[in-house]
Design a protein around this motif. Structure first.
Motif, PDB file in Angstrom:
ATOM      1  N   LYS A  60       0.843  -1.221  -0.030  1.00  0.00           N
ATOM      2  CA  LYS A  60       0.022  -0.114   0.238  1.00  0.00           C
ATOM      3  C   LYS A  60       0.738   1.191   0.117  1.00  0.00           C
ATOM      4  O   LYS A  60       0.524   2.207  -0.602  1.00  0.00           O
ATOM      5  N   ASP A  61       1.889   1.289   0.888  1.00  0.00           N
ATOM      6  CA  ASP A  61       2.641   2.488   0.725  1.00  0.00           C
ATOM      7  C   ASP A  61       3.367   2.446  -0.713  1.00  0.00           C
ATOM      8  O   ASP A  61       3.382   3.818  -0.944  1.00  0.00           O
ATOM      9  N   GLY A  62       3.572   1.634  -1.419  1.00  0.00           N
ATOM     10  CA  GLY A  62       4.272   1.732  -2.578  1.00  0.00           C
ATOM     11  C   GLY A  62       3.064   2.413  -3.606  1.00  0.00           C
ATOM     12  O   GLY A  62       3.347   3.330  -4.501  1.00  0.00           O
ATOM     13  N   LEU A  63       2.010   1.877  -3.429  1.00  0.00           N
ATOM     14  CA  LEU A  63       1.002   2.481  -4.115  1.00  0.00           C
ATOM     15  C   LEU A  63       0.652   3.898  -3.973  1.00  0.00           C
ATOM     16  O   LEU A  63       0.365   4.686  -4.660  1.00  0.00           O
ATOM     17  N   LEU A  64       0.588   4.338  -2.476  1.00  0.00           N
ATOM     18  CA  LEU A  64       0.486   5.668  -2.034  1.00  0.00           C
ATOM     19  C   LEU A  64       1.521   6.647  -2.822  1.00  0.00           C
ATOM     20  O   LEU A  64       1.217   7.836  -3.109  1.00  0.00           O
ATOM     21  N   ALA A  65       2.754   6.132  -2.871  1.00  0.00           N
ATOM     22  CA  ALA A  65       3.777   6.811  -3.524  1.00  0.00           C
ATOM     23  C   ALA A  65       3.693   7.173  -4.697  1.00  0.00           C
ATOM     24  O   ALA A  65       3.972   8.167  -5.349  1.00  0.00           O
ATOM     25  N   ALA A  66       3.210   6.085  -5.541  1.00  0.00           N
ATOM     26  CA  ALA A  66       2.832   6.346  -6.825  1.00  0.00           C
ATOM     27  C   ALA A  66       1.779   7.235  -7.019  1.00  0.00           C
ATOM     28  O   ALA A  66       1.565   8.183  -7.920  1.00  0.00           O
ATOM     29  N   VAL A  67       0.707   7.487  -6.170  1.00  0.00           N
ATOM     30  CA  VAL A  67      -0.341   8.506  -6.457  1.00  0.00           C
ATOM     31  C   VAL A  67       0.336   9.526  -5.945  1.00  0.00           C
ATOM     32  O   VAL A  67      -0.181  10.828  -6.389  1.00  0.00           O
ATOM     33  N   LEU A  68       1.040   9.966  -5.069  1.00  0.00           N
ATOM     34  CA  LEU A  68       1.865  11.153  -4.920  1.00  0.00           C
ATOM     35  C   LEU A  68       2.417  11.735  -5.977  1.00  0.00           C
ATOM     36  O   LEU A  68       2.396  12.783  -6.283  1.00  0.00           O
ATOM     37  N   GLU A  69       3.401  10.825  -6.907  1.00  0.00           N
ATOM     38  CA  GLU A  69       3.836  11.274  -8.053  1.00  0.00           C
ATOM     39  C   GLU A  69       2.936  11.695  -8.848  1.00  0.00           C
ATOM     40  O   GLU A  69       3.147  12.710  -9.492  1.00  0.00           O
ATOM     41  N   TYR A  70       1.914  10.827  -9.078  1.00  0.00           N
ATOM     42  CA  TYR A  70       0.685  11.259  -9.837  1.00  0.00           C
ATOM     43  C   TYR A  70       0.160  13.004  -9.624  1.00  0.00           C
ATOM     44  O   TYR A  70       0.161  13.543 -10.402  1.00  0.00           O
ATOM     45  N   GLY A  71       0.206  13.155  -8.170  1.00  0.00           N
ATOM     46  CA  GLY A  71      -0.412  14.251  -7.942  1.00  0.00           C
ATOM     47  C   GLY A  71       0.618  15.498  -8.061  1.00  0.00           C
ATOM     48  O   GLY A  71      -0.084  16.497  -8.938  1.00  0.00           O
ATOM     49  N   PHE A  72       1.838  15.290  -8.251  1.00  0.00           N
ATOM     50  CA  PHE A  72       2.813  16.249  -8.466  1.00  0.00           C
ATOM     51  C   PHE A  72       2.748  16.450  -9.953  1.00  0.00           C
ATOM     52  O   PHE A  72       2.908  17.736 -10.802  1.00  0.00           O
ATOM     53  N   ALA A  73       2.734  15.231 -10.717  1.00  0.00           N
ATOM     54  CA  ALA A  73       2.739  15.564 -12.089  1.00  0.00           C
ATOM     55  C   ALA A  73       1.482  16.331 -12.652  1.00  0.00           C
ATOM     56  O   ALA A  73       1.564  17.081 -13.561  1.00  0.00           O
ATOM     57  N   THR A  74       0.395  16.046 -12.117  1.00  0.00           N
ATOM     58  CA  THR A  74      -0.903  16.620 -12.301  1.00  0.00           C
ATOM     59  C   THR A  74      -0.638  18.261 -12.019  1.00  0.00           C
ATOM     60  O   THR A  74      -1.149  19.065 -13.001  1.00  0.00           O
ATOM     61  N   TYR A  75      -0.131  18.505 -10.689  1.00  0.00           N
ATOM     62  CA  TYR A  75       0.278  19.723 -10.328  1.00  0.00           C
ATOM     63  C   TYR A  75       0.795  20.617 -11.488  1.00  0.00           C
ATOM     64  O   TYR A  75       0.550  21.784 -11.794  1.00  0.00           O
ATOM     65  N   LEU A  76       1.991  20.103 -11.754  1.00  0.00           N
ATOM     66  CA  LEU A  76       3.011  20.352 -12.689  1.00  0.00           C
ATOM     67  C   LEU A  76       2.357  20.753 -14.186  1.00  0.00           C
ATOM     68  O   LEU A  76       2.893  21.757 -14.803  1.00  0.00           O
ATOM     69  N   ALA A  77       1.483  19.996 -14.544  1.00  0.00           N
ATOM     70  CA  ALA A  77       0.951  20.245 -15.924  1.00  0.00           C
ATOM     71  C   ALA A  77       0.121  21.211 -16.014  1.00  0.00           C
ATOM     72  O   ALA A  77      -0.134  21.908 -17.121  1.00  0.00           O
ATOM     73  N   ASP A  78      -0.329  21.922 -14.732  1.00  0.00           N
ATOM     74  CA  ASP A  78      -1.137  23.086 -14.498  1.00  0.00           C
ATOM     75  C   ASP A  78      -0.379  24.276 -14.481  1.00  0.00           C
ATOM     76  O   ASP A  78      -0.787  25.468 -14.589  1.00  0.00           O
ATOM     77  N   LYS A  79       0.785  24.035 -14.181  1.00  0.00           N
ATOM     78  CA  LYS A  79       1.871  25.310 -13.918  1.00  0.00           C
ATOM     79  C   LYS A  79       1.802  26.211 -15.087  1.00  0.00           C
ATOM     80  O   LYS A  79       1.709  26.048 -16.239  1.00  0.00           O
ATOM     81  N   PRO A  80       1.539  27.534 -14.793  1.00  0.00           N
ATOM     82  CA  PRO A  80       1.828  28.639 -15.937  1.00  0.00           C
ATOM     83  C   PRO A  80       3.038  28.546 -16.403  1.00  0.00           C
ATOM     84  O   PRO A  80       4.191  28.477 -15.469  1.00  0.00           O
ATOM     85  N   PRO A  81       3.350  29.035 -17.581  1.00  0.00           N
ATOM     86  CA  PRO A  81       4.579  28.802 -18.222  1.00  0.00           C
ATOM     87  C   PRO A  81       5.318  30.162 -17.626  1.00  0.00           C
ATOM     88  O   PRO A  81       4.812  31.220 -17.395  1.00  0.00           O
ATOM     89  N   LEU A  82       6.697  29.848 -17.821  1.00  0.00           N
ATOM     90  CA  LEU A  82       7.675  30.872 -17.165  1.00  0.00           C
ATOM     91  C   LEU A  82       7.736  32.064 -18.155  1.00  0.00           C
ATOM     92  O   LEU A  82       7.814  31.779 -19.386  1.00  0.00           O
TER      93      LEU A  82
END
Length: 245
Positions: A60-82
């Motif tokens: 389960k910890d490994g699964l949550l770690a993957a979800v955590l990475e997914y969360g950051f990837a989703t967050y970065l996809a919405d970042k406004p461009p520099l």
């Protein structure tokens, strides 16, 4: 022999199944909280069996770690461009607003992202977000407006932004003060940056303050100073760091 997983054969099938399970787990997390993300519940929702999750994620910890990475990837996809041509404070504000909005719109995922990491072991996707923030801070330095050293400025913005979201999430919706994020941002900007004023009015009041902003500005351009050798740039970087600390 290649491992066979439901939804396809070999590595391609494993990757598709892994992505599907992570998305299902993220939806369960958003709907019911972290306790609902059990291997049994996720397997059932993904149309597979618990042993598949153990093979793909370990536990389960490994699964949550993957979800955590997914969360950051989703967050970065919405970042406004520099935008180097934009006002650096306005550019910083755009990133701040996204951070606050993402956290309030995805509370369970945000809590996992910012409270579920191991001490001293920040995920690679989180490091990518910090790199974007660091570039925004460097643009403030390049404009000659950074009061403190870049590392401290990055830490202050990150701590204030995440702290504001966590504070709001810890309160009932009817007790959340919508002015908190704006006030926090204004406070941090006042701490790390000088006001945008005319050259005469913006002149620092002390030698130390003037030296700090000048050193930060020069350090922002240091990687592109081809007139200096790598060794000379390294020595100059040490001197500039000493001035700003």
């Amino acid at each position: 022999m290649e491992d066979v997983e439901p939804g396809g054969q070999g590595e391609g099938g494993r990757a598709r199944m892994r992505a599907q399970i992570v998305e299902v787990a993220a939806k369960l997390l958003a709907a019911k909280g972290r306790d609902a993300v059990s291997t049994r519940a996720v397997a059932a929702a993904a149309g597979t069996q618990a042993p598949t999750i153990y093979r793909l994620f370990g536990d389960k910890d490994g699964l949550l770690a993957a979800v955590l990475e997914y969360g950051f990837a989703t967050y970065l996809a919405d970042k406004p461009p520099l935008d180097r041509a934009a006002d650096p404070i306005a550019d910083l504000r755009a990133g701040w607003d996204l951070h606050i909005g993402f956290g309030l719109a995805n509370p369970e995922l945000f809590l996992l992202m910012y409270t579920g990491t191991q001490q001293g072991n920040r995920p690679a996707a989180a490091e990518a977000g910090i790199a974007i923030l660091r570039t925004r801070i460097r643009n403030i330095a390049a404009a000659g407006r950074l009061r403190v050293d870049e590392d401290l400025a990055v830490d202050l913005v990150q701590a204030a932004g995440s702290g504001a979201v966590l504070t709001l999430l810890g309160l009932p919706p009817d007790r959340r003060n919508p002015r908190l994020p704006d006030t926090m941002f204004d406070t941090v900007v006042t701490t790390i940056a000088t006001p945008a004023q005319s050259a005469d009015r913006a002149r620092p009041k002390t030698i130390e303050a003037g030296a700090t902003t000048a050193a930060n500005a020069l350090r922002a351009y240091l990687p592109d100073l081809d007139a200096l050798t790598p060794g000379e740039r390294h020595v100059l970087a040490e001197w500039l760091t000493r001035i700003t600390q």
